[in-house]
Scaffold this active site. Structure first.
Site, short mmCIF file in Angstrom:
data_model
loop_
_atom_site.label_atom_id
_atom_site.label_comp_id
_atom_site.label_asym_id
_atom_site.label_seq_id
_atom_site.Cartn_x
_atom_site.Cartn_y
_atom_site.Cartn_z
N CYS A 179 -6.03 -8.77 4.32
CA CYS A 179 -4.51 -8.77 4.29
C CYS A 179 -4.15 -7.59 5.37
CB CYS A 179 -4.07 -8.19 2.85
SG CYS A 179 -2.23 -8.00 2.95
N CYS A 213 -1.66 -5.12 4.46
CA CYS A 213 -2.32 -4.11 3.67
C CYS A 213 -2.91 -2.92 4.63
CB CYS A 213 -3.31 -4.60 2.76
SG CYS A 213 -2.58 -5.81 1.62
#
Length: 105
Positions: free
Chosen positions: A30, A33
């Protein structure tokens, strides 16, 4: 000190072991993230023992993500005395997390 990665068996104990815990739900793949992790590491350095900043990989611990209704990554949930009290979906500025921590420590 840096963000500590936790999984299913240790999750509930970890969020209850301290008065306040900030938990990031994300995944290795991600991109937002990956941007958030250094911000959380910085916060852990600044806050020290006052708050636990933890990370759950949703791919490795989908049962925890499901338990807390995590549908998007990153999602940050603030726990106070083991109970979820704030939820932030998506990448937010560092100040948002600082203010959340300040409310519960």
């Amino acid at each position: 000190m840096s963000v500590r990665k936790i999984d299913g068996p240790s999750f509930h104990q970890a969020v209850r072991s301290n008065g306040a815990a900030l938990v990031e739900f994300g995944a290795k793949w991600c991109p937002p993230c990956k941007v958030l992790l250094p911000i959380l590491d910085e916060l852990q350095q600044e806050e020290g023992e006052r708050v636990s900043i933890l990370q759950v990989d949703c791919d490795e611990s989908p049962e925890i993500a499901s338990e807390f209704g995590v549908m998007s990554m990153p999602t940050v949930i603030v726990f106070h005395n083991g109970e979820p009290v704030d939820k932030y979906i998506g990448l937010r500025p560092k100040e948002v997390y600082q203010q959340a921590i300040a409310r519960y420590v």
